[in-house]
Design a protein around this motif. Structure first.
Motif, PDB file in Angstrom:
ATOM      1  N   ALA A  54      12.098 -17.723  15.883  1.00  0.00           N
ATOM      2  CA  ALA A  54      10.846 -18.236  15.308  1.00  0.00           C
ATOM      3  C   ALA A  54      10.437 -17.430  14.076  1.00  0.00           C
ATOM      4  O   ALA A  54      10.012 -18.001  13.068  1.00  0.00           O
ATOM      5  N   LYS A  55      10.574 -16.108  14.160  1.00  0.00           N
ATOM      6  CA  LYS A  55      10.233 -15.264  13.013  1.00  0.00           C
ATOM      7  C   LYS A  55      11.133 -15.565  11.818  1.00  0.00           C
ATOM      8  O   LYS A  55      10.669 -15.646  10.682  1.00  0.00           O
ATOM      9  N   VAL A  56      12.429 -15.706  12.087  1.00  0.00           N
ATOM     10  CA  VAL A  56      13.381 -15.987  11.008  1.00  0.00           C
ATOM     11  C   VAL A  56      13.066 -17.333  10.376  1.00  0.00           C
ATOM     12  O   VAL A  56      12.972 -17.453   9.148  1.00  0.00           O
ATOM     13  N   LYS A  57      12.886 -18.360  11.196  1.00  0.00           N
ATOM     14  CA  LYS A  57      12.592 -19.687  10.658  1.00  0.00           C
ATOM     15  C   LYS A  57      11.281 -19.689   9.888  1.00  0.00           C
ATOM     16  O   LYS A  57      11.176 -20.309   8.825  1.00  0.00           O
ATOM     17  N   GLY A  58      10.291 -18.985  10.400  1.00  0.00           N
ATOM     18  CA  GLY A  58       9.017 -18.880   9.692  1.00  0.00           C
ATOM     19  C   GLY A  58       9.182 -18.227   8.334  1.00  0.00           C
ATOM     20  O   GLY A  58       8.615 -18.671   7.338  1.00  0.00           O
ATOM     21  N   ALA A  59       9.967 -17.157   8.288  1.00  0.00           N
ATOM     22  CA  ALA A  59      10.205 -16.462   7.023  1.00  0.00           C
ATOM     23  C   ALA A  59      10.941 -17.357   6.031  1.00  0.00           C
ATOM     24  O   ALA A  59      10.641 -17.349   4.830  1.00  0.00           O
ATOM     25  N   VAL A  74      20.499 -19.388  14.822  1.00  0.00           N
ATOM     26  CA  VAL A  74      20.741 -19.224  16.254  1.00  0.00           C
ATOM     27  C   VAL A  74      20.716 -17.730  16.542  1.00  0.00           C
ATOM     28  O   VAL A  74      21.320 -16.946  15.805  1.00  0.00           O
ATOM     29  N   THR A  75      20.013 -17.352  17.609  1.00  0.00           N
ATOM     30  CA  THR A  75      19.910 -15.940  17.965  1.00  0.00           C
ATOM     31  C   THR A  75      20.394 -15.733  19.393  1.00  0.00           C
ATOM     32  O   THR A  75      20.016 -16.488  20.292  1.00  0.00           O
ATOM     33  N   LYS A  76      21.254 -14.743  19.591  1.00  0.00           N
ATOM     34  CA  LYS A  76      21.706 -14.383  20.928  1.00  0.00           C
ATOM     35  C   LYS A  76      21.748 -12.867  21.018  1.00  0.00           C
ATOM     36  O   LYS A  76      22.517 -12.224  20.315  1.00  0.00           O
ATOM     37  N   ARG A  77      20.887 -12.334  21.871  1.00  0.00           N
ATOM     38  CA  ARG A  77      20.780 -10.890  22.092  1.00  0.00           C
ATOM     39  C   ARG A  77      20.561 -10.124  20.793  1.00  0.00           C
ATOM     40  O   ARG A  77      21.156  -9.081  20.544  1.00  0.00           O
ATOM     41  N   GLY A  78      19.713 -10.673  19.920  1.00  0.00           N
ATOM     42  CA  GLY A  78      19.369 -10.012  18.669  1.00  0.00           C
ATOM     43  C   GLY A  78      20.329 -10.250  17.530  1.00  0.00           C
ATOM     44  O   GLY A  78      20.091  -9.804  16.410  1.00  0.00           O
ATOM     45  N   VAL A  79      21.425 -10.937  17.790  1.00  0.00           N
ATOM     46  CA  VAL A  79      22.389 -11.268  16.742  1.00  0.00           C
ATOM     47  C   VAL A  79      22.015 -12.648  16.188  1.00  0.00           C
ATOM     48  O   VAL A  79      22.009 -13.632  16.921  1.00  0.00           O
ATOM     49  N   VAL A  80      21.693 -12.689  14.915  1.00  0.00           N
ATOM     50  CA  VAL A  80      21.268 -13.928  14.270  1.00  0.00           C
ATOM     51  C   VAL A  80      22.444 -14.506  13.498  1.00  0.00           C
ATOM     52  O   VAL A  80      23.057 -13.824  12.671  1.00  0.00           O
TER      53      VAL A  80
END
Length: 117
Positions: A54-59, A74-80
């Protein structure tokens, strides 16, 4: 700037709701072994990843450099993982640096394709 906060709040709330619902949807029939993470731990990871996404998409939405680009996150365990088309390598590099600055992001994987415009 106020719209940015509103969008982030709405997206975060929606993603949190979906993550919690998916954990509860698994129901009582889920088998848990001694080494497997608990449902609470699994939910925490899902929530963390949802918040990061959500933060990434918002940015990306509010940044004038990239707002018009269709970038998948897509984020999995902090890997974007970023996928989509960028007009040149400079824009791709800019995206990666932007995403890397977001709290919670551990690694950014670049799967962007240069597609001149």
């Amino acid at each position: 700037m106020q719209i940015h906060k509103i969008i982030n709040t709405l997206v975060t709330g929606l993603l949190l709701s979906l993550a919690v619902a998916s954990v509860y949807a698994a129901g009582p029939g889920v088998n848990v072994t001694a080494n497997a993470p608990s449902l609470t731990e699994q939910a925490a990871v899902i929530l963390d990843d949802s918040v990061i996404t959500a933060k990434v998409k918002g940015a990306l939405i509010v940044d004038p450099e990239v707002a018009a680009m269709k970038i998948n996150v897509v984020t999995k365990r902090g890997v974007v993982v970023l996928t989509g088309d960028v007009p040149d390598n400079n824009k791709g590099d800019y995206l990666i640096k932007l995403v890397a600055t977001i709290e919670g992001v551990k690694v950014v994987q670049n799967q962007l394709h240069v597609k001149p415009g």
